[in-house]
Design a protein around this motif. Structure first.
Motif, PDB file in Angstrom:
ATOM      1  N   ASP A  62      -6.817  -3.472   4.037  1.00 47.95           N
ATOM      2  CA  ASP A  62      -5.997  -4.681   4.172  1.00 47.95           C
ATOM      3  C   ASP A  62      -4.768  -4.523   3.283  1.00 47.95           C
ATOM      4  N   SER A  64      -2.433  -6.345   2.474  1.00 43.31           N
ATOM      5  CA  SER A  64      -1.980  -7.449   1.610  1.00 43.31           C
ATOM      6  C   SER A  64      -2.511  -7.262   0.190  1.00 43.31           C
ATOM      7  N   LYS A  65      -3.420  -6.283   0.005  1.00 41.96           N
ATOM      8  CA  LYS A  65      -4.033  -6.040  -1.306  1.00 41.96           C
ATOM      9  C   LYS A  65      -3.522  -4.706  -1.888  1.00 41.96           C
ATOM     10  N   PRO A  66      -2.752  -4.767  -2.974  1.00 46.74           N
ATOM     11  CA  PRO A  66      -2.159  -3.538  -3.531  1.00 46.74           C
ATOM     12  C   PRO A  66      -3.179  -2.427  -3.785  1.00 46.74           C
ATOM     13  N   ASP A  67      -4.353  -2.770  -4.341  1.00 54.70           N
ATOM     14  CA  ASP A  67      -5.349  -1.727  -4.633  1.00 54.70           C
ATOM     15  C   ASP A  67      -5.815  -1.026  -3.356  1.00 54.70           C
ATOM     16  N   ALA A  68      -5.913  -1.799  -2.270  1.00 61.99           N
ATOM     17  CA  ALA A  68      -6.365  -1.225  -1.000  1.00 61.99           C
ATOM     18  C   ALA A  68      -5.306  -0.275  -0.434  1.00 61.99           C
ATOM     19  N   ARG A 108       2.275 -13.864   1.808  1.00 65.02           N
ATOM     20  CA  ARG A 108       1.571 -12.893   2.654  1.00 65.02           C
ATOM     21  C   ARG A 108       2.562 -11.938   3.345  1.00 65.02           C
ATOM     22  N   ALA A 111       3.937  -9.585   0.812  1.00 68.34           N
ATOM     23  CA  ALA A 111       2.920  -8.610   0.404  1.00 68.34           C
ATOM     24  C   ALA A 111       2.763  -7.504   1.444  1.00 68.34           C
ATOM     25  N   HIS A 119       3.897   0.099  -2.565  1.00 66.26           N
ATOM     26  CA  HIS A 119       2.647   0.665  -3.091  1.00 66.26           C
ATOM     27  C   HIS A 119       2.275   1.971  -2.367  1.00 66.26           C
TER      28      HIS A 119
END
Ligand code: NAD
Length: 259
Positions: A62, A64-68, A108, A111, A119
């Motif tokens: 996903d 929208s999640k930087p770590d992902a 959203r 992101a 990222h």
């Protein structure tokens, strides 16, 4: 024999991203898919884009999640020990006037449409720099160059993508890495189909009339840009002819930005 190039295309389960993945696959790349969708549909795409009988990789991160996003890119490098082509394509839309624009939709869109590009690029660069080669193509939009009403978050994010593209290009100009943006006009994908349906509803007209109005308002050619043509442009930029093309924003917009 040379190892096939490894290409990660974000948001490649639908629309423009899927067309880009198909074009890069036809050009000999090993494809890593990303995006949402039904498991059966994703399995069919993976099988279609197999390399030497092995289905294309798929990671449903996903964005929208930087770590992902970071884990997605690092996963590709860990599995294949390289990432040759990164196509930052995933994107979403929401339309409303600024005073009515939900703040969570702003967050959203920024992101997914902008921060995820940063990222992914940040995570991919060390491997590309170590190998002295790499191609990054960011799918921006004509809305990275000009504006339309009711698209504040999208226009802000896409202008950001065009700016980020230039910085990425300059910082890596002597590293064998190119970074360019593609700026499509209207392309008939689920993202635009939803806008046509909303327009038909608002105007009380049928879908085809709404689609014609949408084109007449923006695209002098009165034609939708084909997703396949964006795929061909990515193949060009990722191929040998793209060696010295960097920091540019290419419009495929039927004359939209010429007016
Ligand atoms: P689409 O809705 O058909 O596809 C979007 C893709 O992104 C899908 O694979 C979806 O699963 C994926 N995605 C959405 N949110 C995600 C998330 N959080 N994490 C991971 N994946 C996610 O849209 P499209 O029209 O093919 O758009 C692709 C890109 O092209 C977008 O960046 C869009 O802004 C841009 N673009 C589209 C048009 C157009 O007219 N369709 C014009 C200019 C630019």
């Amino acid at each position: 024999m040379n190892e096939p190039r490894v290409a990660l295309v974000t948001g490649s389960t639908s629309g423009i991203g899927l067309a880009i993945a198909r074009a890069l696959h036809a050009d000999g790349c090993r494809i890593v898919l990303n995006g949402f969708g039904e498991p059966d549909a994703i399995a069919a795409i993976r099988a279609e884009l197999s390399t030497a009988g092995v289905p294309a990789d798929y990671d449903g991160a996903d964005l929208s999640k930087p770590d992902a996003v970071v884990a997605l890119v690092e996963g590709v490098v860990a599995r294949h020990r390289r990432i040759d082509v990164l196509v930052n394509n995933a994107g979403i839309q929401h339309t409303a006037r600024i005073e009515d624009f939900p703040a969570e939709q702003w967050d959203r869109i920024l992101a997914i449409n902008l921060s995820a590009v940063f990222h992914a690029t940040r995570a991919a660069l060390p491997s590309m720099q170590a190998r002295g080669s790499g191609r990054i193509v960011n799918i921006a939009s004509v809305h990275g160059l000009v504006a339309s009403v009711e698209k504040s978050a999208y226009v802000a994010a896409k202008h950001g993508v065009v700016g980020l593209t230039k910085v990425t290009a300059l910082e890596n100009a002597e590293s064998g890495i190119t970074c360019n943006a593609i700026c499509p006009g209207w392309v008939l994908t689920p993202l635009v189909e939803r806008q046509i349906e909303a327009r038909a509803k608002a105007r009380g007209c049928d879908r085809d009339t709404a689609a014609r109005e949408l084109l007449a308002e923006k695209e002098p050619t009165l034609r939708f840009t084909r997703a396949e043509d964006i795929g061909a442009m990515v193949v060009f930029l990722a191929g040998p002819a793209g060696d010295n093309i960097t920091g540019s924003a290419f419009t495929l917009d039927g004359g939209w930005t010429a007016r």
